[in-house]
Structures are given as structure tokens and as C-alpha cells.
Design a protein around this motif. Sequence first.
Motif, PDB file in Angstrom:
ATOM      1  N   LEU A 252       0.811  -1.214   0.000  1.00  0.00           N
ATOM      2  CA  LEU A 252       0.000   0.000   0.000  1.00  0.00           C
ATOM      3  C   LEU A 252       0.846   1.268   0.000  1.00  0.00           C
ATOM      4  O   LEU A 252       0.301   2.377   0.035  1.00  0.00           O
ATOM      5  CB  LEU A 252      -0.925   0.002   1.228  1.00  0.00           C
ATOM      6  CG  LEU A 252      -1.876  -1.202   1.335  1.00  0.00           C
ATOM      7  CD1 LEU A 252      -2.627  -1.158   2.660  1.00  0.00           C
ATOM      8  CD2 LEU A 252      -2.853  -1.212   0.168  1.00  0.00           C
TER       9      LEU A 252
ATOM     10  N   LEU B 204       0.165   4.175  -2.541  1.00  0.00           N
ATOM     11  CA  LEU B 204      -1.053   4.976  -2.469  1.00  0.00           C
ATOM     12  C   LEU B 204      -0.756   6.336  -1.835  1.00  0.00           C
ATOM     13  O   LEU B 204      -0.246   6.414  -0.716  1.00  0.00           O
ATOM     14  CB  LEU B 204      -2.115   4.265  -1.630  1.00  0.00           C
ATOM     15  CG  LEU B 204      -2.712   2.988  -2.212  1.00  0.00           C
ATOM     16  CD1 LEU B 204      -3.727   2.399  -1.240  1.00  0.00           C
ATOM     17  CD2 LEU B 204      -3.369   3.244  -3.560  1.00  0.00           C
TER      18      LEU B 204
ATOM     19  N   LEU C 212      -2.503   8.718  -0.256  1.00  0.00           N
ATOM     20  CA  LEU C 212      -3.748   9.108   0.384  1.00  0.00           C
ATOM     21  C   LEU C 212      -3.687  10.523   0.946  1.00  0.00           C
ATOM     22  O   LEU C 212      -4.722  11.169   1.124  1.00  0.00           O
ATOM     23  CB  LEU C 212      -4.080   8.126   1.516  1.00  0.00           C
ATOM     24  CG  LEU C 212      -4.377   6.677   1.103  1.00  0.00           C
ATOM     25  CD1 LEU C 212      -4.529   5.804   2.341  1.00  0.00           C
ATOM     26  CD2 LEU C 212      -5.645   6.607   0.255  1.00  0.00           C
TER      27      LEU C 212
ATOM     28  N   VAL D  73      -9.696   4.046  -2.081  1.00  0.00           N
ATOM     29  CA  VAL D  73      -9.263   2.673  -1.816  1.00  0.00           C
ATOM     30  C   VAL D  73     -10.143   1.687  -2.570  1.00  0.00           C
ATOM     31  O   VAL D  73      -9.657   0.708  -3.149  1.00  0.00           O
ATOM     32  CB  VAL D  73      -9.290   2.386  -0.303  1.00  0.00           C
ATOM     33  CG1 VAL D  73      -8.985   0.914  -0.020  1.00  0.00           C
ATOM     34  CG2 VAL D  73      -8.292   3.277   0.429  1.00  0.00           C
TER      35      VAL D  73
ATOM     36  N   GLN E 169      -9.014   1.892  -6.224  1.00  0.00           N
ATOM     37  CA  GLN E 169      -7.611   1.660  -6.543  1.00  0.00           C
ATOM     38  C   GLN E 169      -7.039   0.378  -5.946  1.00  0.00           C
ATOM     39  O   GLN E 169      -6.036  -0.134  -6.450  1.00  0.00           O
ATOM     40  CB  GLN E 169      -6.762   2.848  -6.057  1.00  0.00           C
ATOM     41  CG  GLN E 169      -7.140   4.175  -6.662  1.00  0.00           C
ATOM     42  CD  GLN E 169      -6.930   4.212  -8.163  1.00  0.00           C
ATOM     43  OE1 GLN E 169      -5.965   3.646  -8.685  1.00  0.00           O
ATOM     44  NE2 GLN E 169      -7.822   4.892  -8.878  1.00  0.00           N
ATOM     45  N   VAL E 170      -7.652  -0.134  -4.876  1.00  0.00           N
ATOM     46  CA  VAL E 170      -7.108  -1.319  -4.200  1.00  0.00           C
ATOM     47  C   VAL E 170      -8.061  -2.503  -4.338  1.00  0.00           C
ATOM     48  O   VAL E 170      -7.704  -3.538  -4.916  1.00  0.00           O
ATOM     49  CB  VAL E 170      -6.842  -1.027  -2.707  1.00  0.00           C
ATOM     50  CG1 VAL E 170      -6.310  -2.273  -2.005  1.00  0.00           C
ATOM     51  CG2 VAL E 170      -5.864   0.123  -2.559  1.00  0.00           C
TER      52      VAL E 170
END
Length: 303
Positions: free
Chosen positions: A49, A52, A54, A99, A102-103
Motif C-alpha cells: 500500500l 497509495l 492518500l 481505496v 484503486q485497491v
Amino acid sequence: MFMSFDWNNFDAVQMNVASWPLGEPDMSGLVRTEWEIRTLAELPDGLLLDHLNLHQLSGDMSFDLHVLGPRQLSMTCMCPEEMPGPVRLGAASVAWRFVDEQVARLWMIGEYPRATLPEFMRQRRELVERIPASIREAWVWLSLIRSEPLLAEVAERSSQAEYLISVLQDSPKSPDLAEYFSELESRLSVRAETGLSRPLELRRILRAAVEFGVRGASDGSVDSIAYATERLFDALFLLERSLGVEVSGGLSMEEDRAWFDDAVSLAEFESLSPGVIDRSRSFCIQLVDFCSRESAQFALRNE
């Protein structure tokens, strides 16, 4: 692009509103809040992660995301103590949607299904808007047909799901679809008795779903058909929770997968693919079995 939509415009159903839980203040004046997040599918092995970003999503809230298990994430949100709860929820919702896209698609955020949060209501409308107008109504018919065994059970009728699937395959614009569901809606009338029993609440939700679904199929309103599918999800979730069904594997979770997959398929192929039809048929079979259980019968009838 965000669509203009008044979330309070539809008042046929009382909805539970997500709220920000109490966090843990620290010496710097920030508040730390932990959210447990569950995903619809297992996360990839070795998921990293670190890539990312964020922190770019909000100037007032920071996020820290960790993998806890095959379908479980943890997000820590840090924000100023004076930041109002609704603003906190809005900022976090943007991160949750990031999230989700994208995840991995999310299922539950804390105690709330992702589908009930406004940011994901926007996501739904944006996805539906990508479906060509010529085939868009098929999307809401698919959702209504998937829930038809429950609608029929509550309306005390025999399910006609297989017939409706064949009608939809022949023509999503068939007046038979609107006529059938309009008749079901009339049978779902909520009686005048006062009270907030679960069967009464369920009928209110289902009637709102059918009303806005039929209306949206007629006038092409993205807001109406999206709202209809949200209410169908609510009905399944409410019923399963009342029966103690594990939220990590019920029909409400399957519906949350199905509407999304239908929208993606219809936008890409601009037609009803065999996979879309098979998904609705399989769901109907499962829902017929669910509604026939003694515990479900009791929940649907006991007032």
C-alpha cells in the motif's frame, strides 16, 4: 464529475445515517480514529500500500492504511479536534472511495455497508450514467428481477422471475416489465396501522424501490433508478441482519457485487450479455431458497 443530487429529496424511507465515532485525542490537538474495513473479495497476496498517495486527498485529514487479513483493512484517520463530525466523514469517504477504486472494492466500513455512504451513492450514479441511455433501463430491471422473489413473497404472490428474465432478454423496453412491477407495488401497500415493525419497514423500503425503479425506467432518470437499487439493497440487508445472517456472505453482499458488475458490463458491451442474465437467474434461485426458510417466513409475516 459529481452529479447534483439532493440526498434528502426521497423521504419514503427512514434511512440510518453514518456518524463519526469518538476518537482518541493526542497532545498535538489531533484526534485519531480507527476504522475496520472489509472487502468484497480477498486482497491480493503481498499487497503493498506504500504507492497509495492518500495524503493528497484532504488537507485537513491524514490516512494510514494497513492490511489486517485476507479481506480486512484498517484505516487510521487523523484530524484536528475541532473538525466537525460530518466534515470528518466527508473527508474519510473520499479516501474510502479511493481505496475502493484503486485497491479493492469495499463491503463494510465499520458497521456501515459501503453502499449506504453518500460518496458511494455518487459513485453508483456516475457508473450508471456511463451506461448508454438506450440500454440503461435494463440495469434497473435486472436489480428488480433479482429481488422479485422477495417482492413476490411480501406481496403474497408466486415468483415470476424466470418469466421476467425472458421478457427482459426479448426487450428491456417491454411494457410487461413496468406493468408487472407496478402491480406488485400496489400489493405492497403499507397498511395504516401505526408502529415500526420490521415487516412494515421492509414493505416501505420495497415499495419505494419499485416505485422509483419503474419511474426511472420510464423517464430515464439516473437518480431514480440508482435510488431504487439502493433500496433493494437496504431491504436485503435489513432482512438478513434481522435474521442474524453473517454480513460477510449474504445475499445483500451479492447484490452489492451484482449491480456494479451489471453497470460495468452494460457500459462496455451496450447489451445484455449471457453472464449478466446468468447472474440474475442464479441470484433469484438463491433468494427463492432464502425466502422459503422458516426463519425468513417468520420475519416476513410476524407483525
